[in-house]
Structures are given as structure tokens and as C-alpha cells.
Design an enzyme around this catalytic site. Structure first.
Site, PDB file in Angstrom:
ATOM      1  N   ASP A 172       0.678  -1.091   0.185  1.00 27.41           N
ATOM      2  CA  ASP A 172      -0.017   0.066   0.196  1.00 27.41           C
ATOM      3  C   ASP A 172       0.845   1.223  -0.259  1.00 27.41           C
ATOM      4  O   ASP A 172       0.445   2.274  -0.620  1.00 27.41           O
ATOM      5  CB  ASP A 172      -0.695   0.097   1.200  1.00 27.41           C
ATOM      6  CG  ASP A 172      -2.082  -0.683   1.063  1.00 27.41           C
ATOM      7  OD1 ASP A 172      -2.777  -0.882   0.071  1.00 27.41           O
ATOM      8  OD2 ASP A 172      -2.839  -1.411   2.042  1.00 27.41           O
ATOM      9  N   GLN A 173       1.919   1.163   0.804  1.00 23.29           N
ATOM     10  CA  GLN A 173       2.682   2.491   0.705  1.00 23.29           C
ATOM     11  C   GLN A 173       3.481   2.538  -0.226  1.00 23.29           C
ATOM     12  O   GLN A 173       3.814   3.771  -0.534  1.00 23.29           O
ATOM     13  CB  GLN A 173       3.541   2.283   2.275  1.00 23.29           C
ATOM     14  CG  GLN A 173       2.798   2.487   3.354  1.00 23.29           C
ATOM     15  CD  GLN A 173       3.491   2.205   4.685  1.00 23.29           C
ATOM     16  OE1 GLN A 173       4.394   3.016   4.921  1.00 23.29           O
ATOM     17  NE2 GLN A 173       2.886   1.218   5.515  1.00 23.29           N
TER      18      GLN A 173
END
Length: 399
Positions: A172-173
């Protein structure tokens, strides 16, 4: 002080982690982030936490982590009036960003073509799990699932154990960083050409790209890298690269001359392994012999001895220890902000340093609809109309 993105307005339809982290990064640089949320409920991350613990007794740490420097507009996207309101905002906005499953927002009238018709200069960024077509398009695009599908989990951990996901929302990051990278590139292009465009980012592609050195090796030699059966730190690395026990903790040893380490440990008999192929083929055996010696040292004494001869090494710290790390304190990474419900919230501050336009935390994470009336007034909606919209539950203001 001025902010690098202070004239940029972002209409933010994101939720959970990938999209909200991307818009928080833009907000830290001064962009006006208008976070669109469901009345009453808001972002799903508002309902999620670890160990059933809530900051200030009410607020989700998961939500607070990714949503500072934003204003919240609570609006029912299915209400007919929502299009009129959001299109009015889009006329003046620079960026629309969303990470719903492919096609969801377009069905509601909030796709790229819809906003482009309102504002041809708009930059529309979509984040998804796997892209907007293909055999996986209907699958959930969650972080751990992506780690498994791209080989990261299979490459992490010990060979005699299960594949190990990374202990953070890494996919996600990375996806958030790619969203920001695409948006800033599109803004720069628009300054030169006057044209907006659509930007698409997906988690699977992003995480695969961030394993490129491993993928390149595997593809070109047509052989998988196997996880070691010890705490060697990477499936492709030889000894001594890895994590080692001490009498009171753990240390890491990275790429370093093997002879220097053996000298520190005073085990000249281990020099028999000092040959490149042996250091790989016998890495688990070597790790065990080195670990026998490192257990005799405290972490501090061993680090001092290794650093004295320029061996690349470091401590293994848990998160709570990191807060008091001297370099973390020196860099001013830990800061606080005040939240109406959560009180004083400890956070990791912006990490990019800029001499002329430094990022800052100007707003805490918002409550659902905290800025609804403020935003509507800014875009020319009168008090009577706002009252009517609230009465019919099209929009909502935080209580």
C-alpha cells in the site's frame, strides 16, 4: 512559510491506506485536500484498529496515521445533488484521486471522463490492486495478498518456516508513493502543455517493480532464490549478511569483509570459509558458528567493536525503542498534534526536507464531515441550500 503545493486542490475519494497516504503526502506539502466521506460513517479505516485500542478512547490510530492535513466533506455519492456539488468543486480542482475497485466510481458518474468534461485540465489518479482489467480485476487488492502474489512473502523469513509477510503495509505504501510520483509528473506536464490526464497505479505492478533486482536475477538465470534456513537477511546474499543474537538482544550485520568480522570475534578457524562460493553455499552453517560467538557479547559491546573496524552493523530495535533513538530525536521525526476528540496525538512528522517550502502539519486528521459547510461555502453554495442539503441528508456536518 509558503508551501510547494499550496495552490493545488485535490478532490480525494480515497479510503483505507494506499490512497489516504498519497493524499496526506500531498497535504503535507500544502495541497488543499478535500476528503470525500460517507455521512456518519466516513473512511472504513475509522472503524479499524490494533488490539481494540483507540486514541483518546474514540479515534482509530489507523485513520489518524494517514489523514492529517485534510478537510472532510461528508456527502452521499448516490444522491443526485452530489454530482452538482462535486462537479462544481472539480471545476476549480487540480487533482481527483480515488482507490475504489475499478469501475465503481465511474458507475456513479465520478470517473475520469465525467470530471474531464467539467474540467479538461483535471488530473485523475486511480489506485487499484491489479489494474482496471485482466483476470484479477475482481479480486480484492489487499496488501498482504499482493505480497504473496508478487513473491515478496515467499522471499522473506527462514527457509524452514512459512512465507513471511512484511510487518507493515508495504504494498500500500509503495502504491501511495507511485500515486504521488504520477500526480506530480502530471502536474509538471500540465504546466508546460496545459493538458490534464489520467494516471493509473496498481499495487501488484508497484510491488513487483520494487523487487526489481531480485526479479532481474531470477528471470535472467531462470532460478528462484531460496530462503536460507538461518537468519541470513536476504535469499540472495551470502554470510555474514543477516541478524545475529547477542546476550541481551539482536544486531544486524550487512555487507562487510568477512575477515574483519572473524577478527573481531577472534575465531581464526572460521577463515576456512572465506571464499565467495563457500560463503553462499555454507551460509546457514556459517551463520550458526558466528551466532555462537555473538551470543557471548552484549549488543552495545559488539557494535562498538565492529564499528571500530568499519563493519556495517546496527541494532535491532522494537518500535517503542525507536521513539527514543538519538538519531530519530536529532532529526525531529516524532512530533504531536492536537485533535478535538483524541487529544494530543504522537505522530511521525513529514520526512522530506525543503529549504524554501518545508512541509508541515497544519491540520489534524478530520472528523467525518468536519469541514462540510466550510467547503460548500467556498464553492459558492449558499446557507439556505446548505441547510436544505443537510436536512435531506445529502451532506452532513460533524457533530
Amino acid at each position: 512559510m509558503p508551501k510547494a503545493l499550496q495552490d493545488v486542490t485535490v478532490l480525494d475519494f480515497t479510503h483505507l491506506l494506499q490512497g489516504p497516504f498519497a493524499t496526506q503526502l500531498l497535504g503535507d506539502m500544502g495541497a488543499d485536500i478535500i476528503k470525500v466521506e460517507r455521512p456518519g460513517q466516513g473512511d472504513l479505516f475509522r472503524t479499524m484498529t490494533f488490539k481494540n485500542r483507540w486514541v483518546g478512547g474514540t479515534e482509530s490510530p489507523n485513520f489518524l496515521a494517514w489523514n492529517r492535513n485534510k478537510r472532510s466533506l461528508a456527502i452521499d455519492l448516490k444522491a443526485p445533488e452530489a454530482k452538482e456539488i462535486l462537479y462544481r468543486i472539480a471545476e476549480k480542482a487540480d487533482v481527483v484521486i480515488q482507490n475504489f475497485r475499478p469501475g465503481v466510481l465511474a458507475k456513479l458518474g465520478f470517473g475520469y471522463e465525467d470530471f474531464k468534461a467539467v474540467n479538461p485540465r483535471i488530473i485523475y489518479c486511480s489506485g487499484s490492486g491489479y489494474g482496471d482489467s485482466g483476470p484479477y480485476v475482481a479480486r480484492p487488492g489487499q496488501d498482504m495478498l499482493i505480497q504473496g502474489l508478487t513473491g515478496l512473502a515467499a522471499a522473506t523469513g527462514r527457509g524452514d518456516g512459512a512465507p513471511t509477510p512484511v510487518g507493515s503495509g508495504f504494498a500500500d505504501q509503495i502504491g501511495a508513493m507511485n500515486m504521488v510520483y504520477g500526480i506530480l509528473s502530471a502536474l509538471y506536464w500540465r504546466e508546460r502543455s496545459g493538458e490534464g490526464q489520467e494516471v493509473k497505479v496498481d499495487l501488484m505492478s508497484g510491488l513487483l517493480q520494487h523487487q526489481h533486482q531480485e526479479m532481474l536475477w531470477v528471470m535472467n538465470f531462470e532460478e528462484n532464490l531460496e530462503r536460507p534456513h538461518s537468519s541470513i537477511g536476504h535469499p540472495g546474499m551470502d554470510a555474514p549478511f543477516g541478524v545475529y543474537p547477542t546476550s541481551d538482544g539482536w544486531v544486524t550485520i550487512a555487507m562487510s569483509p568477512y575477515k574483519k568480522l572473524i577478527g573481531v570475534l577472534d575465531r581464526p578457524d572460521l577463515l576456512v570459509y572465506d571464499e565467495p562460493q563457500l560463503l553462499f553455499d555454507k551460509r546457514d552453517e556459517i551463520w550458526a558458528k558466528i551466532a555462537e560467538e555473538t551470543r557471548k557479547w552484549t549488543a552495545a559491546d559488539l557494535l562498538d567493536a565492529m564499528l571500530a573496524v568499519d563493519i556495517w552493523c546496527g541494532e535491532i530495535k522494537r518500535h517503542l525503542d525507536v521513539v527514543d533513538d538519538p538519531q530519530v530525536r536529532h532529526n525531529g521525526l516524532i512530533t504531536t498534534y492536537e485533535h478535538a476528540r483524541a487529544g494530543t496525538v504522537k505522530v511521525v512528522g513529514p520526512v522530506v526536507r525543503m529549504s524554501a517550502t518545508p512541509p508541515a502539519i497544519d491540520r489534524p486528521a478530520p472528523m467525518v464531515g468536519q469541514h462540510t459547510e466550510e467547503i460548500l461555502r467556498e464553492f459558492g453554495i449558499g446557507e439556505d441550500a446548505i441547510g436544505d442539503l443537510e436536512a435531506r441528508k445529502v451532506v452532513a456536518q460533524a457533530e
